[in-house]
Design an enzyme around this catalytic site. Structure first.
Site, short mmCIF file in Angstrom:
data_model
loop_
_atom_site.label_atom_id
_atom_site.label_comp_id
_atom_site.label_asym_id
_atom_site.label_seq_id
_atom_site.Cartn_x
_atom_site.Cartn_y
_atom_site.Cartn_z
CD GLU A 96 5.72 -13.63 4.88
OE1 GLU A 96 6.88 -14.24 5.19
OE2 GLU A 96 5.69 -12.47 4.16
CB CYS A 109 -1.97 -6.98 7.17
SG CYS A 109 -1.37 -6.61 5.41
CB CYS A 116 1.35 -10.14 -6.52
SG CYS A 116 0.34 -8.75 -7.04
CB CYS A 120 4.54 -2.95 -8.02
SG CYS A 120 2.67 -2.85 -8.28
CB CYS A 123 5.92 -4.71 -4.20
SG CYS A 123 5.16 -5.79 -3.24
N GLY A 168 -0.84 -10.01 -2.90
CA GLY A 168 -1.68 -10.24 -3.85
C GLY A 168 -2.55 -9.02 -4.36
CD GLU A 169 -5.28 -5.21 -7.14
OE1 GLU A 169 -4.21 -4.65 -6.62
OE2 GLU A 169 -6.49 -5.02 -6.90
CB SER A 200 -5.17 -2.13 -0.70
OG SER A 200 -4.22 -1.28 -1.08
CB SER A 222 -1.36 1.11 -4.39
OG SER A 222 -1.83 0.34 -3.35
CG LEU A 223 -1.92 7.93 -7.02
CD1 LEU A 223 -2.50 7.49 -8.34
CD2 LEU A 223 -2.65 9.35 -6.91
CG HIS A 224 2.65 3.60 -5.09
ND1 HIS A 224 2.62 4.01 -3.71
CD2 HIS A 224 2.05 2.27 -5.22
CE1 HIS A 224 2.12 2.78 -3.14
NE2 HIS A 224 1.72 1.83 -4.16
CG ASN A 299 8.36 -0.87 5.01
OD1 ASN A 299 8.77 -0.07 5.78
ND2 ASN A 299 7.04 -0.92 4.58
CB CYS A 342 3.58 -1.74 3.10
SG CYS A 342 2.22 -1.23 4.02
N1 SAH Z 1 -2.25 -5.19 -4.62
C1 SAH Z 1 -2.72 -4.21 -3.72
C2 SAH Z 1 -2.44 -4.78 -2.40
C3 SAH Z 1 -1.06 -4.86 -1.82
S1 SAH Z 1 -1.10 -3.88 -0.54
C4 SAH Z 1 -2.18 -2.92 -3.78
O1 SAH Z 1 -1.54 -2.73 -4.75
O2 SAH Z 1 -2.81 -1.89 -3.29
C5 SAH Z 1 0.34 -3.47 -0.20
C6 SAH Z 1 0.65 -1.80 0.07
O3 SAH Z 1 2.19 -1.66 0.32
C7 SAH Z 1 0.25 -1.28 -1.30
O4 SAH Z 1 -0.02 0.14 -1.17
C8 SAH Z 1 1.93 -1.30 -1.99
O5 SAH Z 1 1.98 -0.38 -2.95
C9 SAH Z 1 2.74 -1.03 -0.59
N2 SAH Z 1 4.14 -1.59 -0.80
C10 SAH Z 1 4.55 -2.36 -1.71
N3 SAH Z 1 6.11 -2.68 -1.41
C11 SAH Z 1 6.33 -1.72 -0.69
C12 SAH Z 1 7.56 -1.27 0.13
N4 SAH Z 1 8.57 -2.14 -0.22
N5 SAH Z 1 7.54 -0.41 1.06
C13 SAH Z 1 6.43 0.21 1.34
N6 SAH Z 1 5.22 -0.16 0.71
C14 SAH Z 1 5.11 -0.95 -0.05
#
Ligand code: SAH
Length: 373
Positions: A96, A109, A116, A120, A123, A168-169, A200, A222-224, A299, A342
């Site tokens: 996608e 994007c 992936c 996570c 995701c 993907g990463e 990212s 992507s810290l979170h 999301n 995302c």
């Molecule tokens: N693997 C890379 C690229 C993916 S980017 C990374 O982790 O950065 C996608 C971004 O969307 C990342 O910051 C990811 O953590 C975030 N993401 C993943 N699932 C999500 C969701 N359900 N809602 C909001 N953000 C999400």
């Protein structure tokens, strides 16, 4: 020679194209010409490349191809966001790719892998498992397709920004991603400024260290979560590269470059990582790293085990981090009515990791009920 034996020229950045032309008895400047035809003008038919000799055009026709992705489905959100499912090979694999129009920019994007491996917990791409890395050609083809599609529709500028935030990463597909990013920034390619191309990562520390040496595109991390205990749960890669090492790599990326900044991404999960205490801890973790903080409202997708924090909680978090001097913005969800936001990108492919199978099984065990936190 069958089509698939032909060399896909989208796989080559300028340096690789020069090597290719020289190896075939041509001058290196042919690389620039070819890139202008393909990437700047969107021409994929060698016969139209009139500044090349007839002999060279015939040689290219016989030995090379420029393969554009097949559009399997196309969706358009009420906010203008578009999402495509693109077939990337003959075996039903599809990725996608999302286009996000804004007043002054068109952001694409882009996906870097079919699925992936990182898993996570919040995701939806993770739930699909993993099939393989995308090739350079498959990565740049997403931009070729969207950019020239827009131009044909009359948008002069085409795509203005690229974020490697699709499936993907990117840093686990390092060489292919770097070659594609090269073409995005190349003056004879898409000529995007390095500030307008963002990679990212969930925090592949050794690759971040290598990245600093080969490119200076923008980096998002992507810290979170502000501590290892929580981040281990949300981003399992953290068990391998904990926050302290990740922050060291972030500092390494910006140190010595006045204009570099890291964008930290932080998904807002209700009751999980969204309290003021988390915000305080986060400010401490980020310290003095030049950065911007992006709060991403979670999301949802079917069977997700999280919920998005409410607007007040997100505002409170933002006000706190801002008050401590960290530029903080809340990212608006775009395209969520077509699952283009995302973490909602799933594509379609056979899962080689068997993770999707295990996931389906675990869903069956909980009866497919959303577990709220
Ligand atoms: N693997 C890379 C690229 C993916 S980017 C990374 O982790 O950065 C996608 C971004 O969307 C990342 O910051 C990811 O953590 C975030 N993401 C993943 N699932 C999500 C969701 N359900 N809602 C909001 N953000 C999400």
């Amino acid at each position: 020679m069958s089509v698939n034996d032909k060399i896909n020229l989208l796989d080559f950045n300028r340096a690789a194209l020069e090597t290719f032309f020289v190896a075939n008895g041509e001058k290196p400047f042919r690389a620039r010409q070819l890139m202008q035809w393909v990437h700047q003008r969107g021409v994929t038919d060698f016969a139209q490349m009139t500044d090349m000799s007839k002999k060279l055009r015939e040689f290219l026709q016989e030995n090379c191809r420029i393969e554009r992705p097949r559009i399997l489905t196309q969706q358009r959100s009420t906010d203008g966001t578009r999402k495509w499912l693109l077939g990337v090979d003959d075996s039903d694999n599809a990725i996608e790719c999302v286009l996000i129009p804004e007043k002054t920019r068109m952001t694409l994007c882009v996906s870097s892998q079919l699925g992936c491996t990182l898993n996570c917990s919040f995701c939806s791409t993770a739930k699909q498992g993993f099939n393989r890395n995308l090739t350079t050609a498959e990565i740049i083809a997403q931009l070729h397709f969207a950019h020239h599609g827009l131009r044909e529709e009359g948008y002069d500028q085409g795509v203005t920004n690229v974020v490697m935030m699709g499936m993907g990463e990117p840093l686990l597909n390092f060489d292919a991603v770097i070659a594609a990013v090269d073409m995005m920034c190349d003056d004879f390619g898409y000529a995007l400024s390095k500030r307008r191309v963002t990679i990212s990562t969930a925090g592949v520390v050794p690759a971040m260290e290598k990245l600093e040496q080969v490119t200076d595109v923008a980096l998002a991390v992507s810290l979170h979560a502000p501590n290892d205990r929580l981040r281990n749960q949300l981003v399992p890669l953290n068990r391998k590269y904990p926050i302290r090492e990740l922050m060291r790599a972030c500092r390494g990326y910006v140190d010595g470059y006045r204009s570099r900044k890291i964008t930290f991404e932080y998904v807002m999960l209700e009751g999980v990582n969204d309290s003021l205490e988390h915000a305080r801890e986060l400010v401490g973790v980020i310290g003095k790293i030049p950065c911007k903080l992006n709060l991403i409202p979670f999301n949802p997708y079917p069977h997700a085990i999280y919920r998005c924090s409410d607007a007040e909680t997100i505002d409170r978090f933002r006000d706190y981090t801002s008050s401590k001097g960290i530029v903080t913005v809340t990212r608006r969800a775009r395209g969520d009515d077509i699952d283009a936001a995302c973490g909602q990108l799933v594509g379609s492919f056979q899962d080689r990791s068997r993770r999707s199978e295990k996931y389906q099984l675990s869903l069956a065990q909980v009866g497919g009920v959303t577990v709220a936190h």
